[in-house]
Design an enzyme around this catalytic site. Structure first.
Site, PDB file in Angstrom:
ATOM      1  N   SER A  93       6.899  -9.360  -0.598  1.00 38.29           N
ATOM      2  CA  SER A  93       5.982  -9.373  -1.735  1.00 38.29           C
ATOM      3  C   SER A  93       5.212 -10.686  -1.801  1.00 38.29           C
ATOM      4  O   SER A  93       5.709 -11.721  -1.367  1.00 38.29           O
ATOM      5  CB  SER A  93       6.749  -9.151  -3.046  1.00 38.29           C
ATOM      6  OG  SER A  93       5.847  -8.872  -4.097  1.00 38.29           O
ATOM      7  N   GLU A 198      -4.339  -3.591  12.509  1.00 36.29           N
ATOM      8  CA  GLU A 198      -4.220  -2.453  11.586  1.00 36.29           C
ATOM      9  C   GLU A 198      -5.543  -1.698  11.518  1.00 36.29           C
ATOM     10  O   GLU A 198      -5.578  -0.511  11.196  1.00 36.29           O
ATOM     11  CB  GLU A 198      -3.818  -2.992  10.199  1.00 36.29           C
ATOM     12  CG  GLU A 198      -3.460  -1.922   9.187  1.00 36.29           C
ATOM     13  CD  GLU A 198      -3.047  -2.484   7.825  1.00 36.29           C
ATOM     14  OE1 GLU A 198      -2.994  -3.728   7.671  1.00 36.29           O
ATOM     15  OE2 GLU A 198      -2.773  -1.685   6.927  1.00 36.29           O
TER      16      GLU A 198
HETATM   17  C1  LIG Z   1      -4.652   0.245   2.307  1.00 34.68           C
HETATM   18  C2  LIG Z   1      -3.446   0.659   3.082  1.00 34.68           C
HETATM   19  C3  LIG Z   1      -3.604   1.772   4.043  1.00 34.68           C
HETATM   20  C4  LIG Z   1      -2.304  -0.009   2.845  1.00 34.68           C
HETATM   21  C5  LIG Z   1      -1.205  -0.124   3.797  1.00 34.68           C
HETATM   22  N1  LIG Z   1      -1.388  -1.243   4.588  1.00 34.68           N
HETATM   23  C6  LIG Z   1      -1.320  -2.532   4.146  1.00 34.68           C
HETATM   24  N2  LIG Z   1      -1.964  -3.438   4.909  1.00 34.68           N
HETATM   25  C7  LIG Z   1      -2.010  -4.732   4.544  1.00 34.68           C
HETATM   26  N3  LIG Z   1      -1.435  -5.197   3.438  1.00 34.68           N
HETATM   27  C8  LIG Z   1      -0.790  -4.334   2.640  1.00 34.68           C
HETATM   28  C9  LIG Z   1      -0.683  -2.963   2.966  1.00 34.68           C
HETATM   29  N4  LIG Z   1       0.039  -2.367   1.997  1.00 34.68           N
HETATM   30  C10 LIG Z   1       0.370  -3.335   1.103  1.00 34.68           C
HETATM   31  N5  LIG Z   1      -0.142  -4.523   1.471  1.00 34.68           N
HETATM   32  C11 LIG Z   1      -0.057  -5.822   0.775  1.00 34.68           C
HETATM   33  O1  LIG Z   1       0.970  -5.732  -0.204  1.00 34.68           O
HETATM   34  C12 LIG Z   1       0.436  -6.006  -1.501  1.00 34.68           C
HETATM   35  C13 LIG Z   1       1.168  -5.183  -2.540  1.00 34.68           C
HETATM   36  O2  LIG Z   1       2.529  -5.583  -2.636  1.00 34.68           O
HETATM   37  P1  LIG Z   1       2.967  -6.999  -3.275  1.00 34.68           P
HETATM   38  O3  LIG Z   1       2.120  -7.294  -4.461  1.00 34.68           O
HETATM   39  O4  LIG Z   1       2.811  -8.027  -2.199  1.00 34.68           O
HETATM   40  O5  LIG Z   1       4.403  -6.773  -3.670  1.00 34.68           O
HETATM   41  C14 LIG Z   1      -1.036  -5.694  -1.369  1.00 34.68           C
HETATM   42  O6  LIG Z   1      -1.803  -6.371  -2.339  1.00 34.68           O
HETATM   43  C15 LIG Z   1      -1.345  -6.141   0.049  1.00 34.68           C
HETATM   44  O7  LIG Z   1      -1.553  -7.538   0.083  1.00 34.68           O
END
Ligand SMILES: CC(C)=CCNc1ncnc2c1ncn2[C@@H]1O[C@H](COP(=O)(O)O)[C@@H](O)[C@H]1O
Ligand SMILES: [Zn+2]
Length: 341
Positions: A93, A198
């Site tokens: 996170s 990605e």
């Molecule tokens: C748009 C898509 C297909 C998402 C899946 N691929 C991803 N690629 C890059 N970063 C991500 C992805 N999914 C989540 N995140 C990261 O995780 C964050 C959410 O979880 P957290 O606030 O870090 O707890 C997002 O704001 C982003 O920074």
């Protein structure tokens, strides 16, 4: 769907993993935001552009902006993975500061750690480790600060913080800006899991990042030559035997992969390269790890035994070497029940 045997989940973003029922609790806490569930998840059959997917995280971040929220969200997510049969979870996170609520990045991480400890004390049957995430959007300076934060917590949490993740919108910024921070993280003993290739046309960036080298790769969708990557990228990954974290539903719903059967899982699996099936964002993409295993099995015609082997091999890819023996043991104990399914 039946609960499939699997040992570990290695690629799960905390705020992307928030379930429908937790979202409901958050919405009830913040009715003034007027957020509906359609805004926080992408249901079956739906596809969104990558850009639209990243908008979803903004909505969830509005709902999760206090220490109380973080604690509830993290505990719920951990319990849900445990209920799905996951025995070892690496959560990641991005530490967030929220001026309006007084939450600091340090308190953010402390609260996630507190959630992990509380679950352990409550007897939830799962081991959890944490990766501190760097969001590319926030640039090199913040990345360096985040590495320092991660290092502090690695030292003060008795090994609960095990690594660093590089994530966020892959179309924003360039990997070269993060090299100093990533190198520093590696030098101080943090394991590195980097989102890599990605999206298409990032061969240069991937080349740079693979030279570090990372300890695991998130997605790696466009590494191989057939999709615009290159043999040299593949060779680098193979040379270091760097495991890939593969997230089928995420890639199909985010439209970087056109269909399940086109997923790069097959390319790497056929090569015998270490590949771990993961959820990415189980809340946003409405999935869970059992479903991802099921999808891989049905799409690529894998037997229960293949799936068991896949899951067993994932143990060697974790960032907690101290737990690997225990997890291997757990898996051997679970094996007989598998063949009764
Ligand atoms: C748009 C898509 C297909 C998402 C899946 N691929 C991803 N690629 C890059 N970063 C991500 C992805 N999914 C989540 N995140 C990261 O995780 C964050 C959410 O979880 P957290 O606030 O870090 O707890 C997002 O704001 C982003 O920074
Ligand atoms: Zn991810």
């Amino acid at each position: 769907l039946l609960v499939m045997h699997k040992v570990d989940e290695l690629h799960a973003h905390l705020n992307g993993s928030v379930s429908f029922s937790t979202i409901e609790k958050l919405v009830a806490r913040k009715p003034h935001l007027n957020i509906e569930h359609g805004m926080t998840a992408i249901r079956s059959g739906q596809r969104r552009t990558l850009d639209e997917c990243f908008q979803v995280f903004k909505v969830i971040h509005q709902l999760v902006d206090t220490e109380e929220d973080i604690l509830m969200v993290a505990k719920d997510v951990i319990r849900e993975f445990a209920a799905d049969g996951v025995k070892y979870l690496e959560l990641r996170s991005t530490p967030r500061k929220e001026k309006t609520t007084g939450m600091t990045k340090r308190r953010y991480v402390e609260t996630v750690i507190e959630a992990i400890r509380q679950c352990k004390n409550e007897g939830v049957d799962i081991e959890v480790r944490f990766l501190v995430a760097v969001d590319r959007r926030n640039g090199a300076e913040v990345a360096m600060e985040t590495v320092k934060l991660a290092e502090d917590f690695m030292l003060s949490t008795g090994g609960l913080v095990v690594g660093l993740d590089l994530s966020g919108d892959p179309t924003v910024g360039h990997g070269r800006d993060f090299l100093p921070a990533l190198q520093k993280a590696k030098n101080c003993g943090l394991k590195l899991s980097l989102h890599l290739s990605e999206v298409p046309s990032q061969a240069d960036e991937s080349e740079l990042l693979l030279n570090i080298p990372p300890d695991r790769i998130g997605h790696g969708t466009f590494l191989h030559p057939e999709v615009g990557g290159s043999q040299s990228l593949v060779d680098k990954v193979r040379k270091h035997n760097t495991p890939l974290e593969l997230c089928l539903t995420s890639n199909v719903k985010g439209q970087t992969v056109s269909s399940y059967s086109q997923h790069h899982f097959l390319y790497w699996y056929q090569m015998g390269h270490p590949s771990v099936i993961c959820t990415d964002d189980k809340g946003v993409f409405c999935t869970d790890l059992s479903q991802e295993y099921q999808l891989a099995a049905s799409t690529f015609n894998l037997s229960q035994e293949d799936m068991w082997t896949l899951s067993h091999k994932a143990i060697d890819c974790t960032f907690a070497p101290d737990l690997q023996q225990q997890l291997h043991q757990k898996w051997l104990e679970l094996q007989p029940t598998l063949f009764q399914l």
